[in-house]
Design an enzyme around this catalytic site. Structure first.
Site, PDB file in Angstrom:
ATOM      1  CE  LYS A  38      81.066  91.697  54.477  1.00 34.66           C
ATOM      2  NZ  LYS A  38      80.620  90.331  54.134  1.00 34.66           N
ATOM      3  N   GLY A  76      73.991  84.427  54.673  1.00 36.31           N
ATOM      4  CA  GLY A  76      75.383  84.443  54.223  1.00 36.31           C
ATOM      5  C   GLY A  76      75.558  83.657  52.943  1.00 36.31           C
ATOM      6  CE1 TYR A 140      73.316  84.299  44.835  1.00 37.52           C
ATOM      7  CE2 TYR A 140      71.848  85.048  43.095  1.00 37.52           C
ATOM      8  CZ  TYR A 140      72.152  84.917  44.430  1.00 37.52           C
ATOM      9  OH  TYR A 140      71.277  85.400  45.379  1.00 37.52           O
ATOM     10  CE  LYS A 144      71.613  82.226  47.516  1.00 40.17           C
ATOM     11  NZ  LYS A 144      71.624  82.106  48.986  1.00 40.17           N
ATOM     12  CE  LYS A 178      74.568  93.151  47.097  1.00 39.93           C
ATOM     13  NZ  LYS A 178      73.174  92.710  46.893  1.00 39.93           N
ATOM     14  CG  HIS A 187      75.238 101.528  41.086  1.00 37.07           C
ATOM     15  ND1 HIS A 187      76.541 101.632  41.537  1.00 37.07           N
ATOM     16  CD2 HIS A 187      74.922 100.214  41.173  1.00 37.07           C
ATOM     17  CE1 HIS A 187      76.991 100.429  41.871  1.00 37.07           C
ATOM     18  NE2 HIS A 187      76.023  99.556  41.663  1.00 37.07           N
ATOM     19  N   GLY A 203      67.995 100.323  26.137  1.00 41.27           N
ATOM     20  CA  GLY A 203      66.974  99.275  26.179  1.00 41.27           C
ATOM     21  C   GLY A 203      66.286  99.167  27.521  1.00 41.27           C
TER      22      GLY A 203
END
Length: 312
Positions: A38, A76, A140, A144, A178, A187, A203
């Site tokens: 990073k 973060g 996750y 949040k 990531k 990607h 799909g």
């Protein structure tokens, strides 16, 4: 001083860049550089100091004095939607955020933080910042959502700015670290540069997401800070575009007539936990006064491809 947590990460480093572009360099970056790759997100940026996340949390809990702080941009977090260690996720995304929020409230420091469209779960309409529309599909998203709920309790009594942004599908520069969580555009570009056709899940023609360029995300953060606006807001473009549109933009950049999309099997582990459609409702964002346009997939991916391939 401005503090950016997750400042070596994807969105955090882009906020640092946006601050640099406006002349701010007195910036403390907080991050965990256990993933040493990073560091590349910071090499072209100007900051005043760096602090490890664990040391920073200890300082916040102890109430240490950091001097005059103009704002905290809290980016973060563990952002992996496939991470199922709930204790780890809640420590990282919930408890840490609460500690930092109260530190800022006690000192009347503007606090801007990363929420997520993952709070909406599998719905296909009404992506609106209200409790009745929220039902996350993974831990996750739940972490949040829970912090947003906590902020909602605090906001009526808050004496300083508190603002959360529900990021939709963010893509753009500085996300290479990531891995599997990097954007589809990243990607697909890697696949093309490796001599392969770009690949999409079977799909995908029925999947549409609200893809937002990271530069636009940084611009939203800085505008809300400058204008001292509190609340929880969607941060997307208000448009749902297809994964095919992303692939088309990547192919258009590479300008190779032999390239075509290959379809691969949809992973079993993602079934029932995958957002097939997202589209930010921008009503509240626009009511707050943010009027700038957002890049389309064609515009944003073209910019991103130029950045990714500048050394090729």
């Amino acid at each position: 001083m401005i503090i950016v947590t997750g400042g070596a990460g994807f969105i955090g480093s882009n906020i640092v860049k946006a601050l640099n572009d406006e002349g701010y360099t007195d910036i403390l970056v907080v991050d965990n550089l256990k993933d040493g790759t990073k560091f590349v997100n910071l090499v072209d940026l100007n900051i005043a100091d760096y602090m490890d996340k664990e040391d920073f949390i200890a300082s916040i809990v102890a109430g240490d004095d950091f001097g005059d702080i103009d704002a905290v941009f809290h980016e973060g977090a563990c952002s992996s939607t496939t991470e199922w260690d709930g204790k780890y996720m809640m420590d990282n995304n919930y408890q840490y955020s609460k500690e930092l929020l109260h530190y800022c409230l006690d000192r009347q420091i503007p606090f801007l933080y990363a929420s997520s469209a993952a709070t909406y779960g599998g719905r296909t309409d009404h992506f609106i910042e209200e409790r009745k529309y929220e039902a996350p599909l993974n831990v996750y998203g739940y972490s949040k959502f829970l912090f947003d709920e906590y902020v909602r309790q605090i906001l009526p009594e808050a004496q300083s700015m508190v603002c959360g942004f529900r990021y939709f599908n963010v893509y753009g520069p500085r996300e290479g670290h990531k891995g599997s969580m990097a954007s589809v555009a990243f990607h697909l570009n890697t696949q093309v540069n490796d001599g392969q056709n770009p690949k999409l899940f079977e799909g995908s023609e029925t999947f549409q997401r609200d893809f937002i360029y990271v530069g636009d995300v940084a611009a939203v953060n800085l505008w809300f800070w400058r204008n001292n606006v509190s609340g929880i807001y969607n941060c997307g473009t208000g448009r749902a575009e297809s994964f095919q549109a992303v692939a088309d933009a990547v192919i258009a950049y590479h300008n190779d007539k032999d390239l075509s999309v290959e379809h691969i099997e949809f992973p079993e582990k993602l079934k029932g936990r995958y957002q097939a459609f997202t589209q930010a409702d921008l009503t509240n964002l626009r009511k707050a006064g943010y009027s700038a346009p957002f890049k389309t997939v064609a515009e944003g991916v073209a910019l991103y491809m130029q950045w990714l391939n500048q050394d090729k």
